[in-house]
Design an enzyme around this catalytic site. Structure first.
Site, PDB file in Angstrom:
ATOM      1  N   LYS A 113       0.867  -1.182   0.000  1.00 31.56           N
ATOM      2  CA  LYS A 113       0.000   0.000   0.000  1.00 31.56           C
ATOM      3  C   LYS A 113       0.893   1.217   0.000  1.00 31.56           C
ATOM      4  O   LYS A 113       2.063   1.145   0.412  1.00 31.56           O
ATOM      5  CB  LYS A 113      -0.883   0.020   1.250  1.00 31.56           C
ATOM      6  CG  LYS A 113      -2.160   0.826   1.080  1.00 31.56           C
ATOM      7  CD  LYS A 113      -3.197   0.051   0.306  1.00 31.56           C
ATOM      8  CE  LYS A 113      -4.483   0.825   0.178  1.00 31.56           C
ATOM      9  NZ  LYS A 113      -5.553  -0.022  -0.360  1.00 31.56           N
TER      10      LYS A 113
HETATM   11  P1  NAD Z   1     -13.282   7.591  -2.984  1.00 31.33           P
HETATM   12  O1  NAD Z   1     -12.303   8.665  -2.721  1.00 31.33           O
HETATM   13  O2  NAD Z   1     -13.750   7.357  -4.384  1.00 31.33           O
HETATM   14  O3  NAD Z   1     -14.611   7.822  -2.082  1.00 31.33           O
HETATM   15  C1  NAD Z   1     -14.574   7.974  -0.708  1.00 31.33           C
HETATM   16  C2  NAD Z   1     -15.959   8.445  -0.269  1.00 31.33           C
HETATM   17  O4  NAD Z   1     -16.044   8.458   1.146  1.00 31.33           O
HETATM   18  C3  NAD Z   1     -16.314   9.857  -0.737  1.00 31.33           C
HETATM   19  O5  NAD Z   1     -17.685   9.896  -1.093  1.00 31.33           O
HETATM   20  C4  NAD Z   1     -16.071  10.700   0.510  1.00 31.33           C
HETATM   21  O6  NAD Z   1     -16.840  11.892   0.511  1.00 31.33           O
HETATM   22  C5  NAD Z   1     -16.539   9.717   1.561  1.00 31.33           C
HETATM   23  N1  NAD Z   1     -16.052   9.985   2.917  1.00 31.33           N
HETATM   24  C6  NAD Z   1     -14.792  10.293   3.320  1.00 31.33           C
HETATM   25  N2  NAD Z   1     -14.768  10.432   4.654  1.00 31.33           N
HETATM   26  C7  NAD Z   1     -16.018  10.193   5.096  1.00 31.33           C
HETATM   27  C8  NAD Z   1     -16.635  10.180   6.377  1.00 31.33           C
HETATM   28  N3  NAD Z   1     -15.931  10.430   7.487  1.00 31.33           N
HETATM   29  N4  NAD Z   1     -17.957   9.877   6.466  1.00 31.33           N
HETATM   30  C9  NAD Z   1     -18.675   9.607   5.362  1.00 31.33           C
HETATM   31  N5  NAD Z   1     -18.154   9.607   4.124  1.00 31.33           N
HETATM   32  C10 NAD Z   1     -16.841   9.899   3.993  1.00 31.33           C
HETATM   33  O7  NAD Z   1     -12.652   6.275  -2.358  1.00 31.33           O
HETATM   34  P2  NAD Z   1     -13.000   4.751  -2.705  1.00 31.33           P
HETATM   35  O8  NAD Z   1     -12.043   4.281  -3.729  1.00 31.33           O
HETATM   36  O9  NAD Z   1     -14.465   4.615  -2.919  1.00 31.33           O
HETATM   37  O10 NAD Z   1     -12.576   4.054  -1.334  1.00 31.33           O
HETATM   38  C11 NAD Z   1     -13.450   3.964  -0.221  1.00 31.33           C
HETATM   39  C12 NAD Z   1     -12.955   2.874   0.704  1.00 31.33           C
HETATM   40  O11 NAD Z   1     -12.922   1.645  -0.017  1.00 31.33           O
HETATM   41  C13 NAD Z   1     -11.542   3.060   1.267  1.00 31.33           C
HETATM   42  O12 NAD Z   1     -11.492   2.499   2.552  1.00 31.33           O
HETATM   43  C14 NAD Z   1     -10.681   2.238   0.315  1.00 31.33           C
HETATM   44  O13 NAD Z   1      -9.476   1.838   0.907  1.00 31.33           O
HETATM   45  C15 NAD Z   1     -11.611   1.075   0.061  1.00 31.33           C
HETATM   46  N6  NAD Z   1     -11.338   0.315  -1.161  1.00 31.33           N
HETATM   47  C16 NAD Z   1     -11.328   0.912  -2.383  1.00 31.33           C
HETATM   48  C17 NAD Z   1     -11.085   0.122  -3.512  1.00 31.33           C
HETATM   49  C18 NAD Z   1     -11.129   0.692  -4.912  1.00 31.33           C
HETATM   50  O14 NAD Z   1     -11.001  -0.088  -5.871  1.00 31.33           O
HETATM   51  N7  NAD Z   1     -11.345   1.978  -5.086  1.00 31.33           N
HETATM   52  C19 NAD Z   1     -10.832  -1.252  -3.384  1.00 31.33           C
HETATM   53  C20 NAD Z   1     -10.861  -1.833  -2.115  1.00 31.33           C
HETATM   54  C21 NAD Z   1     -11.134  -1.028  -1.006  1.00 31.33           C
END
Ligand code: NAD
Length: 423
Positions: A113
């Protein structure tokens, strides 16, 4: 409502969470001390500080990290996060989770990561590109198709991946598309990658509902976070007949027990920049979806959202972890006592890394698949992984998280034993 114990500072510590989850799995598996010590720490950690020239001519210094937890089963794989709260301990935890995630779905990668301490919203597009290219240069000593393959995570997307791929390619003097995944399809990305994590969440949600004897159209779903994972999970479970009753982003949350149209929410967020003020719903705050009346909760924002402070107030019967590390061990114990079925992050959100694996395979072969092929191969892997973890859970009478850990850690431990200790 029962009084929750005060949340300790330790409860927020993701690295402590990751290590304690591993320790519990190692204990169940009866792992020998040497293997425990190898696997409970990270193999390589890289910290860099680097300058970026701002649009006004000034210079700002940033700190970034890349951590490889384990590369026994294949090249290191894991996302890059741009966020003001990024820390080395958080990156170490996320790297360890990637090792287990790749092992749960049985793809030939180790775990890594990375991240930069930055609020990307403060930067212009040009500044973001300069930061990305300079950070890519710093980590280029580690990155490569057979060594370490970054991908998107919070606040990084296909454009950021394209800049990284271009930077690495410029250094090498030829195109190296397989050095990074989550790229736009025009530069070697895979069809279906953007939706892959949400699609995996949807597949796990359906499998868990089936196991719990619920039909999708009976399920009311609440989603925290409305970015890549949250919005696409919401869209795909809605398509399967579920009713989305609450969603939130970092600016606030909204609730309507009669259901919210995900299409309209996505359009609204695209035009307004957030969900706040969405017509026909009550405002509930950004943590609102966690405790709202619903059957399924999909945390898909940041870590440490479900803690000893709010676990007793969760109404859902099923939690499907789109985010990484949304639940603390203290909250996990409460969910176990309350009989809430948790599909853990290392299984539930593994769809993203699975299609990243497909992207890497397609890039290496320079032979690309249709979206239908990608989605069907993803479905097969996710359904098999869910069934395997459920079988361990039922056989060993373990909650799903521990069953997933037992499955993953036993695969990595077996590879470690087979390879032996060098020299
Ligand atoms: P992103 O940046 O596209 O979206 C994050 C979202 O969370 C946004 O809508 C933001 O406004 C919201 N957010 C942030 N802080 C917040 C809070 N305190 N309360 C409510 N909403 C909040 O990110 P993503 O890629 O969707 O990732 C989200 C999660 O999923 C992370 O934990 C990431 O590690 C995990 N993840 C992502 C992927 C991927 O392929 N993108 C894969 C596995 C896991």
């Amino acid at each position: 409502m029962t009084q929750a114990p005060p949340q300790t500072h330790l409860e927020d510590d993701e690295w402590r969470t990751a290590q304690s989850q591993f320790d519990a799995a190692a204990e169940i598996l009866g792992l020998d001390q040497g293997t425990r010590e190898i696997l409970r720490d990270v193999q390589r950690e890289f910290t860099c500080t680097f300058p970026v020239e701002k649009d006004d001519g000034g210079v700002e210094i940033f700190t970034g990290y890349r951590v490889q937890h384990n590369i026994t089963r294949g090249p290191a794989k894991g996302g890059l996060r741009y966020h003001p709260d990024v820390s080395l301990d958080e990156v170490k935890a996320l790297a360890m989770w990637m090792t287990w995630k790749c092992a749960v779905v049985n793809i030939p990668f180790g775990g890594a990561k990375g991240g930069v301490i930055v609020d990307p919203k403060r930067l212009s597009k040009r500044e973001l590109e300069k930061l990305t290219r300079r950070f890519a240069t710093e980590i280029s000593v580690l990155v490569g198709p057979d060594r370490d393959i970054p991908a998107p995570d919070m606040n990084t997307d296909g454009q950021v991946m394209a800049w990284i791929m271009d930077t690495i390619s410029m250094h090498r003097g030829f195109s190296v598309p397989a050095a990074v995944t989550g790229k736009p399809v025009e530069v070697g990305g895979s069809l279906g990658r953007v939706e892959a994590t949400g699609r995996g969440v949807m597949i796990c949600t359906l499998a868990a509902l089936k196991h719990l004897g619920m039909k999708p159209h009976q399920a009311r779903v609440a989603v925290q976070g409305f970015g890549n994972v949250g919005s696409i999970s919401a869209k795909l479970v809605e398509e399967q007949g579920c009713r989305i009753v609450a969603v939130s982003d970092e600016f606030g949350g909204i609730h309507n027990p009669d259901g919210l149209s995900v299409k309209k929410l996505i359009e609204y967020r695209a035009s307004q920049g957030s969900l706040k003020g969405f017509h026909g719903a009550v405002e509930i705050g950004r943590s609102g979806p966690l405790t709202v009346e619903c059957d399924v909760l999909i945390p898909a924002a940041v870590g440490n959202q479900l803690t000893s402070r709010n676990a007793e107030d969760v109404k859902a019967k099923l939690i499907v972890e789109g985010a990484n590390g949304p639940t603390t061990p203290e909250a996990d114990k409460i969910f176990e006592t309350r009989g809430i079925f948790v599909v853990p992050d290392i299984l539930a959100n593994a769809g993203g890394v699975t299609v990243s694996y497909f992207e890497w395979v397609q890039d290496l072969q320079a032979f690309f698949w249709s979206e239908h092929e990608v989605n069907e191969k993803l479905r097969a892997i996710m359904e098999r992984a869910f069934a395997e973890v459920l079988a361990v859970s039922l056989d060993k009478k373990l909650p799903m998280r521990m069953a997933a850990y037992v499955q993953a850690v036993s695969r990595v431990a077996a590879a470690t034993r087979d390879r032996g200790l060098y020299p």
